[in-house]
Scaffold this active site. Structure first.
Site, PDB file in Angstrom:
ATOM      1  CB  CYS A 156      21.415 -13.533  -4.675  1.00  0.00           C
ATOM      2  SG  CYS A 156      21.709 -12.478  -6.084  1.00  0.00           S
ATOM      3  CB  CYS A 187      21.654  -8.342  -4.873  1.00  0.00           C
ATOM      4  SG  CYS A 187      20.563  -9.423  -5.782  1.00  0.00           S
ATOM      5  CG  ASP A 246     -12.688   0.194   0.048  1.00  0.00           C
ATOM      6  OD1 ASP A 246     -13.750   0.769  -0.212  1.00  0.00           O
ATOM      7  OD2 ASP A 246     -11.576   0.600  -0.308  1.00  0.00           O
ATOM      8  CG  ASP A 277      -7.528   1.668  -0.401  1.00  0.00           C
ATOM      9  OD1 ASP A 277      -8.763   1.645  -0.322  1.00  0.00           O
ATOM     10  OD2 ASP A 277      -6.907   2.295  -1.259  1.00  0.00           O
ATOM     11  CG  ASP A 323     -12.075   1.621   3.418  1.00  0.00           C
ATOM     12  OD1 ASP A 323     -13.306   1.572   3.258  1.00  0.00           O
ATOM     13  OD2 ASP A 323     -11.253   1.653   2.502  1.00  0.00           O
TER      14      ASP A 323
END
Lengths: 59, 738
Positions: B50, B53, B452, B633, B637
């Site tokens: 925003c 920020c 996984d 991950d 895999d």
């Protein structure tokens, strides 16, 4: 119909002015952070006095 | 591209258009700005959202001594800081103090400038064609409402003077891509587009010269405008995905601590050579393959094997890049780095798996494949038919041009990008980043989801099963011992006992690979492996466990389980409710896999599956006709991710896994996976609807064009209404309702 000789150049000139403004904005990188610009207007940081130092260049 | 525009005779006119001068000038300016750019830092700011920020971050940074300027880009969630002599390590704490998480980004890895320039270039062309379209439309409306003779000719001449340079400039992306596809002997979507642009302009010039009734200048420019919008949407979707993916890579600036003649030196991982000695601190990721030279510790191999149980490491043990050192400092002699490392070997496996997946033909490609020849055939046969029937060449060419303009894939060019932009924007907000253009369509076809276990369905972080198992008087001791170690089990124990004040212990020492010991009220207390504490039958490996021993008492066993990823239960339940087959493939031992499968209600599970077997399993499912979505991950895999029809990996995954997958989960939550399947199916349905809509318009308008009744007015109406309908239909997807 003589009015056309004025109206057509005028309409083309207005359009070209808009196009020129768009190209200028584009070259000044004003479309880099649309979301940030819409939020920045809400900030009151520089309300009382304008910013003295030139703002850093955008990335 | 250049020779095409030159051969078409447009080059001399380029000077008439301000944008044509501006484009190369802008590029020169950008080049110069890049060369003169001051030494700047780029930090990623995931929490900024925003106006407050922006102000906070910029104020905090500019008040820091040495900072010359700071500017937040909220769209990209980044801050660029002009601070010569300062590094990210100096500035990240400044932002952390005011409550903003910041990460250093590698400016080289981002290299967003080329993508930005392409986007700016497209915007410029949209602007020019939009300007031209509006002006020509004003003139065309006058012609359609009945301007006659000299007035009509004048209007046509002015329209032509605006349209020709515009088409030459704004149509360049289409001409270039049509030329490229012609050279590759293919008929892409851009060939009929370019043909329509050139033919419409040429026939209009001819008609204007001969004081004809109809000129298609407005149609040619409108075609450019709508199609460029589609092009730009497409470009933006890709650019956002690319920059977010680049950001993930840029986040990990890979460094290693090199030991050279006793001194430590931080170097880039790419500079490591076999034989180098590197130090790996507890908690650090091992940067390159190597053999332990000194030190003892425990190693977390979860990312490579899926095994949750840490493994003891001693001199002589070979370690692979990507594993995590847990308890003690290690010195490693590098055996392979960069191209020879196990990571690179795995990349070869991934490439092999990817070629097995084959190239997916997107819906748009399939549509274009049938569409382009049909359009050319239609236009050519209408030309032949009219020429044979009337013998009037001018009329025949006019009708062929009208057919090309009417059938031109305005809606087709807009149908897919508009839907893809809406869908990927929505998924991005939900925390799913789409890296591949066709991923959305492939995701929509998925009927089987393979998960996984470690790091995907679970967080890969252990949790104490029952804190009540520890007698209350021993809890302070257990907490004090647990806090002395960075072992994941110790950290989980300390977290579980966070409410208990820690006891005061003397002589706290950590024995890497074994556990922690200390002295409490004159008695030795220990926390660690069962065999170190002399526990009976400590070989029970069904669950993760640690032992707490007080001198003079039998050791106490503490059981841990892996923590579920948030949203995992909902995700699996949603997938089941949707009628998808859910399979769990893990490299871990059978007992924990079975327990997790029971908890989530997954009936089909396999434990102890190695990396190659995972890919083979996915391959077998594919051969049986299943469309598999792989969610994983780890390195183990990676091959399966590449082999599957579509793949997703969490942001915590290893680089290699993220590269191999089509989509990345940016948050911790797993729930967006189930939602993504729903959104993807709806997006694909929208794309098909859009094809149907534009096909419908063609079915209505083509007979009119073939019959020779297509005036420029009808062409303009058909083109704009179909484009607008298609865009509105696509935008329905980004609505709030499910």
């Amino acid at each position: 119909m003589e009015i056309l000789t004025i109206l057509i150049p005028v309409s083309l000139g207005l359009g070209a002015a808009g196009l020129g403004a768009f190209i200028w904005a584009l070259r000044n990188c004003q479309f880099e952070d649309p979301k940030g610009d819409s939020q920045r207007v809400l900030s009151d940081r520089w309300d009382d006095h304008p910013r003295q130092d030139p703002p850093p260049s955008r990335d | 591209m250049a020779d095409l525009t030159a051969s078409a005779g447009y080059q001399p006119r380029l000077g008439a258009c301000p944008a044509c001068d501006a484009a190369p000038l802008a590029q020169r300016l950008a080049d110069r700005a890049e060369a003169e750019r001051p030494a700047s830092l780029i930090l990623s700011l995931p929490g900024a959202h925003c106006a407050l920020c922006i102000t906070d971050v910029e104020r905090a940074l500019t008040n820091h001594p040495g900072v010359r300027g700071a500017r937040v880009n909220l769209t990209l969630r980044r801050v660029t800081i002009d601070a010569p002599g300062l590094t990210a390590e100096d500035l990240v704490p400044v932002l952390a103090r005011i409550g903003y998480e910041a990460h250093e980004l590698d400016p080289q890895a981002l290299s967003a400038t080329t993508a930005d320039r392409a986007g700016r270039d497209l915007l410029m062309r949209i602007g020019v064609s939009g300007f031209a379209m509006m002006n020509i439309m004003i003139l065309s409306v006058a012609v359609w409402s009945g301007a006659e003779a000299a007035t009509r000719d004048l209007f046509h001449w002015i329209s032509g003077a605006i349209a020709l340079p515009t088409v030459a400039f704004a149509g360049q992306p289409f001409f270039a891509s049509a030329w490229a596809s012609l050279r590759a002997r293919r008929l892409g979507m851009d060939v009929p587009i370019s043909l329509a642009l050139v033919l419409a302009s040429a026939i209009s010039v001819f008609e204007t010269v001969h004081s004809g009734h109809h000129a298609y200048f407005d149609a040619a420019v409108m075609l450019c405008f709508f199609l460029l919008i589609g092009r730009y949407l497409d470009h933006r979707t890709r650019a956002i995905a690319r920059s977010a993916a680049a950001e993930l890579t840029a986040l990990e600036v890979p460094r290693a601590t090199l030991l050279r003649e006793g001194a430590e030196e931080v170097v880039a991982v790419a500079d490591l050579r076999p034989g180098d000695l590197i130090r790996v601190r507890p908690g650090g990721r091992i940067p390159a393959d190597g053999v332990v030279a000194e030190g003892a510790s425990e190693i977390d191999r979860a990312l490579l094997t899926g095994e949750t149980m840490p493994m003891p490491a001693a001199p002589g043990l070979a370690l692979s890049a990507g594993e995590v050192n847990l308890t003690g400092p290690l010195v490693l002699r590098v055996t392979a780095a960069g191209q020879d490392s196990s990571l690179a070997r795995l990349t070869a496996l991934v490439e092999a798996a990817e070629s097995a997946r084959g190239r997916y033909t997107s819906l748009a490609e399939r549509a274009a494949r049938g569409y382009s020849p049909a359009v050319h055939l239609l236009a050519f046969s209408s030309f032949l038919g009219w020429f044979w029937a009337t013998g009037d060449l001018r009329l025949a060419v006019n009708i062929a041009a009208a057919v090309l303009i009417i059938t031109c894939p305005c809606a087709l060019g807009l149908a897919v990008p508009a839907v893809a932009t809406a869908a990927s924007g929505r998924l991005f907000r939900r925390g799913l980043l789409i890296k591949d253009g066709t991923a959305l369509e492939r995701l929509a076809e998925v009927d089987t989801v393979v998960f996984d276990k470690t790091g995907t369905l679970t967080m890969g972080q252990p949790r104490l099963v029952d804190a009540g198992a520890i007698p209350p008087d021993l809890r302070p001791v257990a907490r004090a011992l647990a806090e002395a170690s960075s072992h994941p089990l110790s950290r989980a124990l300390a977290e579980a006992l966070a409410e208990t004040p820690p006891a005061v212990l003397d002589q706290l020492t950590e024995q890497p690979g074994h556990g922690v010991s200390g002295c409490w009220q004159g008695r030795v207390v220990r926390l660690g492996r069962g065999d170190w504490l002399g526990a009976p039958d400590c070989d029970n490996a069904a669950t993760l466990s640690s032992w707490l021993g007080i001198e003079g008492q039998p050791p106490l066993r503490l059981d841990f389980t892996d923590r579920l990823r948030p949203g995992a239960e909902d995700c699996v339940a949603d997938l089941h409710a949707d009628g998808r087959r859910v399979i769990l493939l893990s490299g871990d031992r059978a007992a924990p896999v079975a327990a997790l499968a029971r908890q989530l209600g997954i009936t089909e599970w396999h434990a102890g599956v190695g990396p190659t077997e995972k890919a083979e399993h996915v391959g077998r499912l594919a051969e049986a006709g299943a469309r598999v979505l792989m969610v994983g991950d780890g390195l183990n895999d990676t091959a399966a991710l590449a082999r599957a029809h579509a793949s997703i990996s969490p942001a915590s995954a290893l680089d290699a896994a993220r590269v191999a997958s089509d989509m990345v989960l940016t948050g911790q939550d797993l729930a967006p996976v189930a939602e993504a399947l729903v959104i993807a199916r709806r997006a694909t349905r929208r794309i098909r609807e859009n094809f149907a809509i534009s096909f419908g318009y063609n079915v209505l308008a083509v007979p009119i064009a073939l019959a020779g009744f297509a005036t420029p007015l009808i062409a303009a109406l058909a083109m704009s209404t179909s484009s607008i309908t298609v865009t509105l239909n696509a935008l329905r997807l980004s609505g709030k309702t499910r």
